[in-house]
Scaffold this motif. Sequence first.
Motif, PDB file in Angstrom:
ATOM      1  N   ILE A 268       0.822  -1.051   0.003  1.00  0.00           N
ATOM      2  CA  ILE A 268      -0.215   0.102  -0.108  1.00  0.00           C
ATOM      3  C   ILE A 268       1.075   0.820   0.250  1.00  0.00           C
TER       4      ILE A 268
ATOM      5  N   TRP B 122     -11.317  -3.236  -1.878  1.00  0.00           N
ATOM      6  CA  TRP B 122     -11.126  -1.565  -1.970  1.00  0.00           C
ATOM      7  C   TRP B 122     -11.054  -0.904  -3.419  1.00  0.00           C
ATOM      8  N   GLY B 249      -4.649  -4.361  -8.518  1.00  0.00           N
ATOM      9  CA  GLY B 249      -3.550  -3.852  -7.853  1.00  0.00           C
ATOM     10  C   GLY B 249      -4.217  -1.997  -9.159  1.00  0.00           C
ATOM     11  N   LEU B 272      -2.014   0.467  -5.153  1.00  0.00           N
ATOM     12  CA  LEU B 272      -1.747  -0.460  -4.256  1.00  0.00           C
ATOM     13  C   LEU B 272      -1.613  -1.511  -5.349  1.00  0.00           C
TER      14      LEU B 272
END
Lengths: 327, 327
Positions: A268, B122, B249, B272
């Motif tokens: 992160i 996320w 991500g 991410l």
Amino acid sequence: MQTKIAIVGYGNLGKGVECAVKQNDDLSLYGVFTRRNPSSLKTLTGAAVYHIDDILNHKENIDVLVICGGSATDLPTQTPTLARNFNVVDSFDTHAKIPEHFANVDAAAKEGGKIAMISVGWDPGMFSLNRMYAEAILPNGKDYTFWGKGVSQGHSDAIRRIDGVVDARQYTIPVDEALSAVRSGTNPELSTRQKHTRECFVVAADGADKARIENEIKTMPNYFADYDTTVHFITKEELDRDHAGIPHGGFVIRSGKTGLNLEHNNIIEYSLKLDSNPEFTSSVLVAYARAAARMNREGASGCKTVLDVAPAYLSPCDGADLRKRLL
Amino acid sequence: MQTKIAIVGYGNLGKGVECAVKQNDDLSLYGVFTRRNPSSLKTLTGAAVYHIDDILNHKENIDVLVICGGSATDLPTQTPTLARNFNVVDSFDTHAKIPEHFANVDAAAKEGGKIAMISVGWDPGMFSLNRMYAEAILPNGKDYTFWGKGVSQGHSDAIRRIDGVVDARQYTIPVDEALSAVRSGTNPELSTRQKHTRECFVVAADGADKARIENEIKTMPNYFADYDTTVHFITKEELDRDHAGIPHGGFVIRSGKTGLNLEHNNIIEYSLKLDSNPEFTSSVLVAYARAAARMNREGASGCKTVLDVAPAYLSPCDGADLRKRLL
């Protein structure tokens, strides 16, 4: 209904708040409070200026005070004093003294039934938030904070105090290899020297001994001795031309494991690249000023930090709109 | 006091929750609820398995349910039904239907006096949070979300439905030039094609017409036609060896102006890089399960999203510790 903001202290941060309020239709600027002679001070937008000693006379006209003093001597007394009568926001950034400041401000704000947000900005502030979110999500991991590339006011001041130095600007620079190692997920142990370098632009007085100045900088304890430091001597004209800005920024990175046997790595990363450090800090202060006013309207009081504020309180938009546009 | 978590649905996400709970000493796993025959299901950690029809009999033993069903058909009915009797967390991710899901879940949770956190993960989730924080701080700006590099399950499935395809894996990849343009602060207008490319690894059946398959992929409306798509034909062995993971991500970047005349640019970037998309999502779900239990203990009820939760609720640590270590 507009939220009425007032500024206490009119340096770079106070000016930044003045500019930030202008960008938000739901906020208005009531004025600036100063220790100086109010008539000596001309604001960027023509905002009214009052003497700080008169501030209680304006109590009914102000929803939140943004206190723009320094952490060393101003905020430890100003924030608790003002929190007895006003909702306040400050950017107290002496990390080691935050618990003490919190306790003092909390008592005062509760006594007054007000909200006091302390340590708002980007570090402490947005970086703290990101350290906290990342740790809660990936408990099995390690976080790293890098600062820069940016101007450190404290280090620039330290150089200016050296005999023979006319002016100076110091940049803190994260080391690329360290950033790469962290992003690779290997959770390296990094020394102070491995994380950041320091680059100094120095204007020396005519005839000053530059070798001595350079040596005094590079060996200065706490400030430079633990870092790889580069010193460039330049003219005052070059300094004013090439180093007038106050950029800053940095990185918060957490690398953590998931899976039954912690077999997967996850990174992160939160980063800032700011053309203007004080203006960005002010923009964060203003968003939290909005939150402070709202939380107090809902009946909350006491000292709060960015960790205690639900994100939606920072936005002028309502929940349905935020869910539709941003969720 | 430990917070007792139960899992509803035992796919990749449910397994991820099981692993994530193990990493948190303040949480314990009560068990897994499934629509399948409980005796047919063996959990990774030996957690107890119950049939979903019996869940109300376990009501007093569970603090929060993490509902790990799919957004298309499971969550729209499961979350409101279960929120009448349990604090729940889900990862509902059909962005366009979030307002409707919120309304249904809110009514049910309020009726039951429970907290229901929806759309946790996320994106929606941490990316939403970051879009919101950044917009509140820099109202005069523009935000960009990029996804990848990572496996898109939906796109992989779409390829598998093509005649002659045995198996497939599709990666969504952000375009480097687009990321650089956004980070430069120029606030570019970017088309769908300019932001992401799609790379497909396809196992074709013996004797299948690869040219036709490639053409069907590249011209598939919504999924691929608007993107520059690359197709690689590989063997089943290669697919299993090189593309078994579920990485993902992405990036949320906001570029915004500050200053009296908006003369300074500032970039906020959150990214991410996940070895395991479902395990990371599960880790976020578990942190918000902790928050849901706490908020309900304090008397709150109704539907909440990540935008409504003060960050400190996600952490097992108390406020004084968080302020000292992370602020």
